[in-house]
Structures are given as structure tokens and as C-alpha cells.
Write a protein that holds these residues in place. Structure first.
Motif, PDB file in Angstrom:
ATOM      1  N   UNK A 136      66.791   4.765 134.076  1.00 38.14           N
ATOM      2  CA  UNK A 136      66.599   3.372 134.491  1.00 38.14           C
ATOM      3  C   UNK A 136      65.174   2.907 134.214  1.00 38.14           C
ATOM      4  N   UNK A 137      64.214   3.795 134.437  1.00 38.43           N
ATOM      5  CA  UNK A 137      62.812   3.457 134.179  1.00 38.43           C
ATOM      6  C   UNK A 137      62.547   3.310 132.683  1.00 38.43           C
ATOM      7  N   UNK A 138      63.193   4.139 131.864  1.00 31.03           N
ATOM      8  CA  UNK A 138      63.059   4.005 130.407  1.00 31.03           C
ATOM      9  C   UNK A 138      63.618   2.659 129.961  1.00 31.03           C
ATOM     10  N   UNK A 139      64.748   2.267 130.518  1.00 35.96           N
ATOM     11  CA  UNK A 139      65.322   0.963 130.187  1.00 35.96           C
ATOM     12  C   UNK A 139      64.373  -0.165 130.595  1.00 35.96           C
ATOM     13  N   UNK A 140      63.767  -0.067 131.778  1.00 37.64           N
ATOM     14  CA  UNK A 140      62.796  -1.073 132.228  1.00 37.64           C
ATOM     15  C   UNK A 140      61.582  -1.096 131.302  1.00 37.64           C
ATOM     16  N   UNK A 141      61.128   0.078 130.865  1.00 41.83           N
ATOM     17  CA  UNK A 141      60.023   0.165 129.907  1.00 41.83           C
ATOM     18  C   UNK A 141      60.395  -0.533 128.605  1.00 41.83           C
ATOM     19  N   UNK A 142      61.570  -0.253 128.083  1.00 46.56           N
ATOM     20  CA  UNK A 142      62.003  -0.864 126.827  1.00 46.56           C
ATOM     21  C   UNK A 142      62.061  -2.384 126.948  1.00 46.56           C
ATOM     22  N   UNK A 143      62.567  -2.883 128.079  1.00 42.82           N
ATOM     23  CA  UNK A 143      62.612  -4.332 128.306  1.00 42.82           C
ATOM     24  C   UNK A 143      61.209  -4.925 128.396  1.00 42.82           C
ATOM     25  N   UNK A 144      60.345  -4.267 129.161  1.00 44.23           N
ATOM     26  CA  UNK A 144      58.967  -4.751 129.314  1.00 44.23           C
ATOM     27  C   UNK A 144      58.241  -4.748 127.974  1.00 44.23           C
ATOM     28  N   UNK A 197      54.833  -0.989 137.064  1.00 36.69           N
ATOM     29  CA  UNK A 197      54.928   0.263 136.310  1.00 36.69           C
ATOM     30  C   UNK A 197      55.516   0.124 134.897  1.00 36.69           C
ATOM     31  N   UNK A 198      56.581  -0.635 134.730  1.00 36.86           N
ATOM     32  CA  UNK A 198      57.183  -0.764 133.392  1.00 36.86           C
ATOM     33  C   UNK A 198      56.232  -1.479 132.441  1.00 36.86           C
ATOM     34  N   UNK A 199      55.547  -2.515 132.913  1.00 35.40           N
ATOM     35  CA  UNK A 199      54.571  -3.213 132.075  1.00 35.40           C
ATOM     36  C   UNK A 199      53.398  -2.311 131.718  1.00 35.40           C
ATOM     37  N   UNK A 200      52.926  -1.553 132.707  1.00 34.27           N
ATOM     38  CA  UNK A 200      51.824  -0.619 132.457  1.00 34.27           C
ATOM     39  C   UNK A 200      52.228   0.405 131.396  1.00 34.27           C
ATOM     40  N   UNK A 201      53.425   0.954 131.531  1.00 34.53           N
ATOM     41  CA  UNK A 201      53.887   1.935 130.554  1.00 34.53           C
ATOM     42  C   UNK A 201      54.057   1.306 129.172  1.00 34.53           C
ATOM     43  N   UNK A 202      54.473   0.048 129.116  1.00 38.30           N
ATOM     44  CA  UNK A 202      54.602  -0.652 127.836  1.00 38.30           C
ATOM     45  C   UNK A 202      53.242  -0.795 127.161  1.00 38.30           C
ATOM     46  N   UNK A 203      52.230  -1.155 127.931  1.00 40.76           N
ATOM     47  CA  UNK A 203      50.872  -1.277 127.384  1.00 40.76           C
ATOM     48  C   UNK A 203      50.379   0.082 126.897  1.00 40.76           C
ATOM     49  N   UNK A 204      50.574   1.115 127.714  1.00 36.09           N
ATOM     50  CA  UNK A 204      50.127   2.453 127.324  1.00 36.09           C
ATOM     51  C   UNK A 204      50.846   2.932 126.060  1.00 36.09           C
ATOM     52  N   UNK A 205      52.146   2.659 125.962  1.00 36.02           N
ATOM     53  CA  UNK A 205      52.908   3.051 124.771  1.00 36.02           C
ATOM     54  C   UNK A 205      52.396   2.305 123.545  1.00 36.02           C
ATOM     55  N   UNK A 206      52.113   1.025 123.685  1.00 34.80           N
ATOM     56  CA  UNK A 206      51.628   0.244 122.555  1.00 34.80           C
ATOM     57  C   UNK A 206      50.270   0.749 122.081  1.00 34.80           C
ATOM     58  N   UNK A 207      49.382   1.054 123.011  1.00 30.84           N
ATOM     59  CA  UNK A 207      48.074   1.610 122.641  1.00 30.84           C
ATOM     60  C   UNK A 207      48.266   2.940 121.921  1.00 30.84           C
ATOM     61  N   UNK A 222      55.043  11.908 126.748  1.00 26.27           N
ATOM     62  CA  UNK A 222      54.844  12.099 128.187  1.00 26.27           C
ATOM     63  C   UNK A 222      55.461  10.957 128.988  1.00 26.27           C
ATOM     64  N   UNK A 223      55.267   9.728 128.531  1.00 22.27           N
ATOM     65  CA  UNK A 223      55.811   8.573 129.253  1.00 22.27           C
ATOM     66  C   UNK A 223      57.323   8.671 129.357  1.00 22.27           C
ATOM     67  N   UNK A 224      57.997   8.851 128.231  1.00 21.47           N
ATOM     68  CA  UNK A 224      59.459   8.823 128.271  1.00 21.47           C
ATOM     69  C   UNK A 224      60.066  10.089 128.859  1.00 21.47           C
ATOM     70  N   UNK A 225      59.308  11.186 128.875  1.00 21.10           N
ATOM     71  CA  UNK A 225      59.883  12.421 129.417  1.00 21.10           C
ATOM     72  C   UNK A 225      59.838  12.469 130.944  1.00 21.10           C
ATOM     73  N   UNK A 226      58.952  11.712 131.576  1.00 17.31           N
ATOM     74  CA  UNK A 226      58.864  11.756 133.029  1.00 17.31           C
ATOM     75  C   UNK A 226      59.637  10.621 133.707  1.00 17.31           C
ATOM     76  N   UNK A 227      60.124   9.665 132.936  1.00 15.97           N
ATOM     77  CA  UNK A 227      60.833   8.525 133.510  1.00 15.97           C
ATOM     78  C   UNK A 227      62.324   8.798 133.631  1.00 15.97           C
ATOM     79  N   UNK A 228      62.932   8.196 134.620  1.00 12.63           N
ATOM     80  CA  UNK A 228      64.387   8.251 134.758  1.00 12.63           C
ATOM     81  C   UNK A 228      64.996   7.344 133.686  1.00 12.63           C
TER      82      UNK A 228
END
Length: 124
Positions: free
Chosen positions: A90-98, A58-68, A82-88
Motif C-alpha cells: 500500500x505504501x509503494x502504491x502511495x509512493x508511485x501516486x505521489x 511520507x509518500x511525498x518524502x519518499x517520492x522526492x528521495x527516489x527522484x534525487x 531501500x525505499x521500496x524494500x521497506x514499504x508495504x
């Protein structure tokens, strides 16, 4: 001969992300080849992109979607919001790392560099 897309959907579409990761791992161990790369070589278009994103954690998928979305400029703002508003948190932190691992930039830097207006102000 082509790929049986219905089989790909049947196998991957009825599994959760953990199970899809296990399938990818087993494929790698059995064939010494990354299933994701194999699917990319066999598929094309929107179906290829969908399957590729399906296989990511999920974090990698969200990273790809954010980059696109960032590359789409002003048209992609709603995707990032939408991505950052629905994530907890912890999930936002995982997204940022990914995102950083994948693109070697921070998500915030890329949002600031490729956007304007309210979204750019929010990234600071």
C-alpha cells in the motif's frame, strides 16, 4: 536577522508527521503563506533539505528521495532499493501516486530511463 534553527528543530523535531502537517495547515490559515515555502526562504543547505523533507507526508518524502536518487544515476540505486524494500504494498502504491503527481512521470519510467543493469530490468 536569520532563523533560529534550534527553535525549528525543537518545534518540528518533537512532532510526528501528522502534527507537522497540522502546524503547516495552521500556519497557512494564520499567515496566508505556506510554511514550507517560508522555511525554504529562511534556511539553506542540508538543513533546508532536511526540514523540507521532514514536513512532507511520507509518500511525498519518499517520492522526492527516489527522484534525487534517480538523478544520481548509479550512485542512487541503493536508495531506491531501500525505499521500496521497506514499504508495504500500500505504501509503494502511495509512493508511485505521489511520484506521478509531483513529477508527471511514473516512477518506473524514470527508473528505466535513468538506470541500467539489474535495477532497470527490475523496473519493467
Amino acid at each position: 536577522w536569520g532563523t533560529d534553527e534550534k527553535s525549528v528543530i525543537t518545534i518540528l523535531g518533537h512532532r510526528n508527521v501528522y502534527q507537522r502537517q497540522q502546524i503547516r495547515k495552521s500556519y497557512q490559515e494564520t499567515y496566508q503563506e505556506d510554511l514550507l515555502k517560508r522555511l525554504e526562504s529562511e534556511l539553506s543547505g542540508d538543513f533546508e533539505r532536511a526540514v523540507y523533507r521532514w514536513m512532507l507526508e511520507p509518500a511525498d518524502r519518499d517520492a522526492v528521495l527516489a527522484n534525487v536518487a534517480i538523478k544520481d544515476g548509479n550512485k542512487g540505486h541503493h536508495v531506491i532499493i531501500e525505499i521500496v524494500s521497506v514499504l508495504s504494498p500500500e505504501e509503494v502504491l502511495a509512493l508511485r501516486r505521489a511520484y506521478h503527481n509531483r513529477y508527471k512521470h511514473s516512477l518506473e519510467e524514470d527508473v528505466a530511463a535513468h538506470t541500467s543493469g539489474h535495477l532497470r530490468q527490475a523496473s519493467h
